[in-house]
Motif scaffolding. Structure first.
Motif, mmCIF file in Angstrom:
data_model
loop_
_atom_site.group_PDB
_atom_site.id
_atom_site.type_symbol
_atom_site.label_atom_id
_atom_site.label_comp_id
_atom_site.label_asym_id
_atom_site.label_seq_id
_atom_site.Cartn_x
_atom_site.Cartn_y
_atom_site.Cartn_z
ATOM 1 N N GLY A 121 0.766 -1.236 0.000
ATOM 2 C CA GLY A 121 0.000 0.000 0.000
ATOM 3 C C GLY A 121 0.795 1.283 0.000
ATOM 4 N N SER A 122 2.121 1.202 -0.042
ATOM 5 C CA SER A 122 2.920 2.422 -0.133
ATOM 6 C C SER A 122 2.767 3.043 -1.516
ATOM 7 C CB SER A 122 4.395 2.122 0.153
ATOM 8 O OG SER A 122 4.579 1.757 1.507
ATOM 9 N N ALA A 123 3.159 4.297 -1.642
ATOM 10 C CA ALA A 123 3.046 5.008 -2.913
ATOM 11 C C ALA A 123 4.211 5.977 -3.054
ATOM 12 C CB ALA A 123 1.718 5.757 -3.007
ATOM 13 N N VAL A 124 4.517 6.323 -4.299
ATOM 14 C CA VAL A 124 5.607 7.250 -4.596
ATOM 15 C C VAL A 124 5.022 8.630 -4.860
ATOM 16 C CG1 VAL A 124 7.631 7.707 -6.039
ATOM 17 C CG2 VAL A 124 6.890 5.339 -5.635
ATOM 18 N N ALA A 125 5.401 9.612 -4.052
ATOM 19 C CA ALA A 125 4.934 10.981 -4.231
ATOM 20 C C ALA A 125 5.658 11.634 -5.401
ATOM 21 C CB ALA A 125 5.166 11.783 -2.950
ATOM 22 N N GLN A 126 5.210 12.820 -5.774
ATOM 23 C CA GLN A 126 5.798 13.517 -6.917
ATOM 24 C C GLN A 126 7.271 13.858 -6.712
ATOM 25 O OE1 GLN A 126 3.385 12.828 -9.623
ATOM 26 N NE2 GLN A 126 4.809 14.479 -10.159
ATOM 27 N N ASP A 127 7.713 13.981 -5.450
ATOM 28 C CA ASP A 127 9.126 14.261 -5.208
ATOM 29 C C ASP A 127 9.950 12.994 -5.061
ATOM 30 O OD1 ASP A 127 8.385 13.304 -2.717
ATOM 31 O OD2 ASP A 127 9.270 14.974 -1.592
#
Length: 248
Positions: A121-127
């Motif tokens: 459930g983790s995700a990669v933010a725009q940064d």
């Protein structure tokens, strides 16, 4: 572990993927023929990465978002994650051209280690930052697990008894302290940021493998990252799929 300092976690995070079967299955009912995944090592370099000014201020991987966008869905890699891999390859191409590391190899590792920063459930933010953070199991010497007593007082991995692999590319604290770099322009080397982790992995692989355009160099680099023939084959399979525009 011998002389190996980086021990990515070996847990249920990673299922071996029968790439050719999956790709043929996904092609059923489609007018397009199934893509043929190349054999052998090193895996292909994939779509060429354009030159960018990686010394510009801010997150220079953003300069590759337009390159990543047309491929993101087909590869099942988010735009920020794909840009992070390509950015690391572009930096190494300019600063260590004799290495020849391709973004496909970094993406193959990212898939095996953390499903490109999306494990559980983790995700990669725009940064490029991955949240919630991804941590491996305690390296406590249990069957099939290396024993690495705490080296950072829990400051990086949150465990003050044993080390744990950290972030989307699964570095242990000792290795991160030696190799970790800032790549997203915030001035802080962060194992939970995919830009930083990808460039750190690229530097480590190039230092260990030499010329990754050769079979010998690529295999040497991957075996330094994880001393497992199964791991090497899994990364190769994923990277080879990406090299022809298919998802792993």
């Amino acid at each position: 572990m011998g002389g190996v300092t980086h021990r990515p976690r070996r847990a249920a995070i990673l299922l071996s993927t029968a790439l050719a079967v999956a790709i043929m299955a996904s092609a059923c009912g489609s007018s397009e023929p199934p893509r043929v995944i190349p054999e052998g090592i090193p895996p292909g370099p994939g779509a060429p990465v354009p030159d960018i000014d990686f010394n510009a201020p801010g997150r220079t991987a953003d300069l590759l978002l337009a390159w990543a966008a047309p491929q993101s869905d087909a590869l099942s890699i988010s735009g920020p994650a794909l840009a992070a891999y390509a950015h690391a390859a572009a930096v190494m191409s300019a600063t260590a051209p004799d290495c020849g590391i391709a973004w496909t190899t970094l993406a193959g590792i990212g898939f095996i280690e953390s499903r490109h920063g999306t494990y559980q459930g983790s995700a990669v933010a725009q940064d490029g930052t991955v949240a919630p953070t991804i941590r491996g199991i305690p390296l406590d010497g249990a069957p099939g697990v290396a024993e690495i007593p705490d080296t950072d007082r829990g400051a990086l991995d949150g465990d003050d008894i044993h080390d744990r692999a950290m972030g989307p590319m699964q570095f242990i604290p000792e290795t991160w302290k030696k190799w970790g770099v800032d790549a997203n322009g915030d001035g802080v080397p962060n194992p939970d940021n995919l830009d930083d982790a990808s460039l750190t992995a690229a530097r480590y692989l190039c230092a260990r493998g030499g010329d990754l355009r050769t079979a010998e160099g690529w295999e040497r680099a991957l075996m330094a990252y994880n001393q497992s023939g199964v791991y090497l084959r899994d990364v190769r399979d994923a990277a080879a799929a990406y090299s022809v525009g298919a998802g792993a």
